[in-house]
Design an enzyme around this catalytic site. Sequence first.
Site, PDB file in Angstrom:
ATOM      1  N   LYS A 118       0.854  -1.193   0.000  1.00  0.00           N
ATOM      2  CA  LYS A 118       0.000   0.000   0.000  1.00  0.00           C
ATOM      3  C   LYS A 118       0.884   1.234   0.000  1.00  0.00           C
ATOM      4  CE  LYS A 118      -2.370   1.395   3.709  1.00  0.00           C
ATOM      5  NZ  LYS A 118      -1.832   2.802   3.912  1.00  0.00           N
ATOM      6  N   GLU A 186      -9.284   7.835   3.750  1.00  0.00           N
ATOM      7  CA  GLU A 186      -9.112   8.202   5.150  1.00  0.00           C
ATOM      8  C   GLU A 186      -9.612   9.609   5.439  1.00  0.00           C
ATOM      9  OE1 GLU A 186      -5.848   8.291   8.806  1.00  0.00           O
ATOM     10  OE2 GLU A 186      -5.307   7.393   6.875  1.00  0.00           O
TER      11      GLU A 186
END
Length: 272
Positions: A118, A186
């Site tokens: 990631k 996020e």
Amino acid sequence: MSASTPIRTLTPASVLARKGQTPLVCLTAYTTPIARLADAACDIVLVGDSVGMVLHGLPSTLGVTMEMMILHGKAVMRGIQKALCVVDMPFGSYEESPAQAFRNASRLLAETGASAVKLEGGVQMKETIAFLVARGVPVMGHIGLTPQAVNVLGGYKVQGRNEDAQRVMEDARAVEEAGAFAIVLEKLPRSLGQDITECLAIPTIGIGAGPDCDGQILVIDDMLGLFADFKPKFVKRYATLADDAAKALAAYADDVRQRAFPDAEHSFGDKP
């Protein structure tokens, strides 16, 4: 394949196929015992660079190194049987060039045995993500609040409000077009999390981005209540292990000081 070889039931391709289906359950893990627990409940286990703050006491994720990610990645992989393991690329390991990113991503996968990496960033990381995917590295994206860019963002603030929503949407599209199999959103307004989820053909994994994402992720120490004095708004505590641990430690200390431990049950006698 030997009888002891783990059979991994989830792959980047199978995660991609879960778009719009039963929500993906994701948590971080940094050690083998916690990875075993997470593996039983989760679809994706992330070896997050949050390890720097959670286990090493760093003030941010910026001090995390490749060696730290490899160390904890190996530990987590020892505890996983079925979940997809993704490892964060630490700050400074991929931003310089696509070639640098491939060098470090291939090292992470080779040395840990994880299935994907990631990395943070949207439009500016499109070329890098495409470079990695073209060379056989599965990539999970991460946009919105990107902790590695916290100094540029001016703190851990909600992203994508009002006119800033277009920027975040463009980041999401860029990550998808580059070939990522999933994307973490996020700290976004719920409405933007829903819009991005509906717009993309790849699964969205929310952390403070509302309930409409294709999955959710939390830092495991947050949701288990191991931090007694810090709780982000988007975290739901499912346990208060810090309180339980403090009580257990106090009871142990009291027993030792009163010579109540060890007692006969926990001591060895002489051999006949």
